[in-house]
Design an enzyme around this catalytic site. Sequence first.
Site, PDB file in Angstrom:
ATOM      1  N   TYR A 110       0.662  -1.232   0.003  1.00 16.35           N
ATOM      2  CA  TYR A 110       0.019   0.125  -0.253  1.00 16.35           C
ATOM      3  C   TYR A 110       0.758   1.232   0.158  1.00 16.35           C
ATOM      4  O   TYR A 110       0.685   2.141  -0.745  1.00 16.35           O
ATOM      5  CB  TYR A 110      -0.811  -0.062   1.325  1.00 16.35           C
ATOM      6  CG  TYR A 110      -1.625   1.439   1.546  1.00 16.35           C
ATOM      7  CD1 TYR A 110      -2.489   1.717   0.552  1.00 16.35           C
ATOM      8  CD2 TYR A 110      -1.185   2.214   2.685  1.00 16.35           C
ATOM      9  CE1 TYR A 110      -3.403   2.872   0.840  1.00 16.35           C
ATOM     10  CE2 TYR A 110      -1.754   3.305   3.112  1.00 16.35           C
ATOM     11  CZ  TYR A 110      -2.775   3.916   1.994  1.00 16.35           C
ATOM     12  OH  TYR A 110      -3.445   4.817   2.366  1.00 16.35           O
TER      13      TYR A 110
HETATM   14  N1  LIG Z   1      -7.859   7.293   7.138  1.00 18.35           N
HETATM   15  C1  LIG Z   1      -6.556   7.481   7.055  1.00 18.35           C
HETATM   16  O1  LIG Z   1      -6.302   7.304   8.434  1.00 18.35           O
HETATM   17  C2  LIG Z   1      -5.765   7.665   5.938  1.00 18.35           C
HETATM   18  C3  LIG Z   1      -4.318   7.731   6.000  1.00 18.35           C
HETATM   19  C4  LIG Z   1      -3.506   8.150   5.039  1.00 18.35           C
HETATM   20  C5  LIG Z   1      -4.065   8.347   3.849  1.00 18.35           C
HETATM   21  N2  LIG Z   1      -5.439   8.055   3.663  1.00 18.35           N
HETATM   22  C6  LIG Z   1      -6.069   8.042   2.173  1.00 18.35           C
HETATM   23  O2  LIG Z   1      -7.078   9.143   2.254  1.00 18.35           O
HETATM   24  C7  LIG Z   1      -7.955   8.781   1.226  1.00 18.35           C
HETATM   25  C8  LIG Z   1      -9.334   8.534   1.986  1.00 18.35           C
HETATM   26  O3  LIG Z   1      -9.257   7.550   2.934  1.00 18.35           O
HETATM   27  P1  LIG Z   1     -10.457   7.269   3.621  1.00 18.35           P
HETATM   28  O4  LIG Z   1      -9.927   6.560   5.108  1.00 18.35           O
HETATM   29  O5  LIG Z   1     -11.684   8.101   3.840  1.00 18.35           O
HETATM   30  O6  LIG Z   1     -10.916   5.815   3.053  1.00 18.35           O
HETATM   31  P2  LIG Z   1     -12.466   5.278   2.508  1.00 18.35           P
HETATM   32  O7  LIG Z   1     -12.103   3.929   2.045  1.00 18.35           O
HETATM   33  O8  LIG Z   1     -13.521   5.637   3.600  1.00 18.35           O
HETATM   34  O9  LIG Z   1     -12.862   6.228   1.390  1.00 18.35           O
HETATM   35  C9  LIG Z   1     -12.245   5.883   0.072  1.00 18.35           C
HETATM   36  C10 LIG Z   1     -13.433   5.948  -0.939  1.00 18.35           C
HETATM   37  O10 LIG Z   1     -12.953   5.747  -2.101  1.00 18.35           O
HETATM   38  C11 LIG Z   1     -14.119   5.053  -2.786  1.00 18.35           C
HETATM   39  N3  LIG Z   1     -13.612   4.130  -3.920  1.00 18.35           N
HETATM   40  C12 LIG Z   1     -12.650   3.140  -3.957  1.00 18.35           C
HETATM   41  N4  LIG Z   1     -12.176   2.754  -5.160  1.00 18.35           N
HETATM   42  C13 LIG Z   1     -13.020   3.770  -5.977  1.00 18.35           C
HETATM   43  C14 LIG Z   1     -13.063   3.679  -7.263  1.00 18.35           C
HETATM   44  N5  LIG Z   1     -12.353   2.647  -8.179  1.00 18.35           N
HETATM   45  N6  LIG Z   1     -13.645   4.845  -8.105  1.00 18.35           N
HETATM   46  C15 LIG Z   1     -14.534   5.602  -7.244  1.00 18.35           C
HETATM   47  N7  LIG Z   1     -14.379   5.331  -5.859  1.00 18.35           N
HETATM   48  C16 LIG Z   1     -13.773   4.639  -5.059  1.00 18.35           C
HETATM   49  C17 LIG Z   1     -14.745   4.167  -1.882  1.00 18.35           C
HETATM   50  O11 LIG Z   1     -15.710   3.734  -2.253  1.00 18.35           O
HETATM   51  C18 LIG Z   1     -14.565   4.990  -0.628  1.00 18.35           C
HETATM   52  O12 LIG Z   1     -15.730   5.533  -0.499  1.00 18.35           O
HETATM   53  C19 LIG Z   1      -7.313   7.621   0.692  1.00 18.35           C
HETATM   54  O13 LIG Z   1      -6.837   7.696  -0.460  1.00 18.35           O
HETATM   55  C20 LIG Z   1      -6.559   6.829   1.773  1.00 18.35           C
HETATM   56  O14 LIG Z   1      -5.455   6.109   1.323  1.00 18.35           O
HETATM   57  C21 LIG Z   1      -6.371   7.884   4.786  1.00 18.35           C
END
Ligand SMILES: NC(=O)c1ccc[n+]([C@@H]2O[C@H](COP(=O)([O-])OP(=O)(O)OC[C@H]3O[C@@H](n4cnc5c(N)ncnc54)[C@H](O)[C@@H]3O)[C@@H](O)[C@H]2O)c1
Length: 316
Positions: free
Chosen positions: A147
């Site tokens: 990842y």
């Molecule tokens: N939550 C954390 O602590 C954290 C930390 C570092 C980075 N991130 C990054 O922040 C972003 C948001 O994270 P999150 O925790 O809200 O995750 P999440 O999984 O809740 O949100 C991601 C959203 O993207 C949508 N998605 C996935 N694949 C898709 C596709 N092919 N087409 C359209 N939509 C799609 C999912 O349905 C989901 O609603 C991500 O890029 C994640 O890698 C999150």
Amino acid sequence: MTRAIITGVAGFIGSHLSEELLRRGHKVIGIDNFDPWYDPDSKHRNLSRSLSNKSFELIESDIRTFDFSSLLQSNDTVFHLAARPGVQDSWGNGFLNNVEINIYGTQRIFEAALSANVKKVAFASSSSIYGSTATGEGRRIQPISPYGVSKAACEQLATVYYERGLSLVPLRYFTVYGPRQRPDMAMNRLFRASLPGSYRFPLRGDGTQSREFTFVEDVVEATIRAGLQLDDSRLEPLDIGGGVSASLNEVINMVQEITDSKTRIDNFPLPPGDPKVTTASSTIVKNLLGWEATTPLMDGLKKQHLSLTQELVSTL
Ligand SMILES: NC(=O)c1ccc[n+]([C@@H]2O[C@H](COP(=O)([O-])OP(=O)(O)OC[C@H]3O[C@@H](n4cnc5c(N)ncnc54)[C@H](O)[C@@H]3O)[C@@H](O)[C@H]2O)c1
């Protein structure tokens, strides 16, 4: 008034970002495919407030196939959050999702954003790109999970598209928590293992591993400032961290105090891919955006607990 395009709008962070942009009077067009990696119904619930706002439009589509050229305009700001997150699911065949959604999906968005000459793309990178070096002076891009590699590749793509003229800002989020936190994440699991029921928290390692936990409202504020205020004279990735690190054991104690109950725990060995410590470097983001996190961990955890119990009551 900005027209903001948010990918991953139905997710944990994206849904909060959408609400805050709408509250500030912006128009939001959100894209999400309601990926079943976790319960799509909870993603629909995440969007209920945004959907009740006339300035919100939802496009249910996949970033791997959606025709962004039919949507993007030069005045748009793109907040690209859609991804397959989660370190542990990125091992083995799970990496295919990281490649297709995170890397290829991001490249498609950068390509279309460049063609449309959008104002800026602010996109979700991750503290995972640092691997075990996310602390002190020695921090460098050295992921220790597939990842993390996928997010590092997105940042490499950013340098390529920045050189071609696209205005970009990578946001290296550090473990985000708060209402609607993803069900695979530690605090969500901890609350579920502390509230009535049978769910048990899988404690990996001895709990001394520490994280810079960042409250989702702070993350949203930093993301909006980066997308709408940052000048684009250089490509500057920003660490978005909560300001203070805490160990998992400390968080377990806080959760037990808030819920006034004993957390049900099963012990497992520490898996590969999880660093021992993460701390953000806050200087650049403070200088460029005047941003620093303001939510103390205990306050943020109480808000997460409240929202989780309200959700449980509403589903009874
Ligand atoms: N939550 C954390 O602590 C954290 C930390 C570092 C980075 N991130 C990054 O922040 C972003 C948001 O994270 P999150 O925790 O809200 O995750 P999440 O999984 O809740 O949100 C991601 C959203 O993207 C949508 N998605 C996935 N694949 C898709 C596709 N092919 N087409 C359209 N939509 C799609 C999912 O349905 C989901 O609603 C991500 O890029 C994640 O890698 C999150």
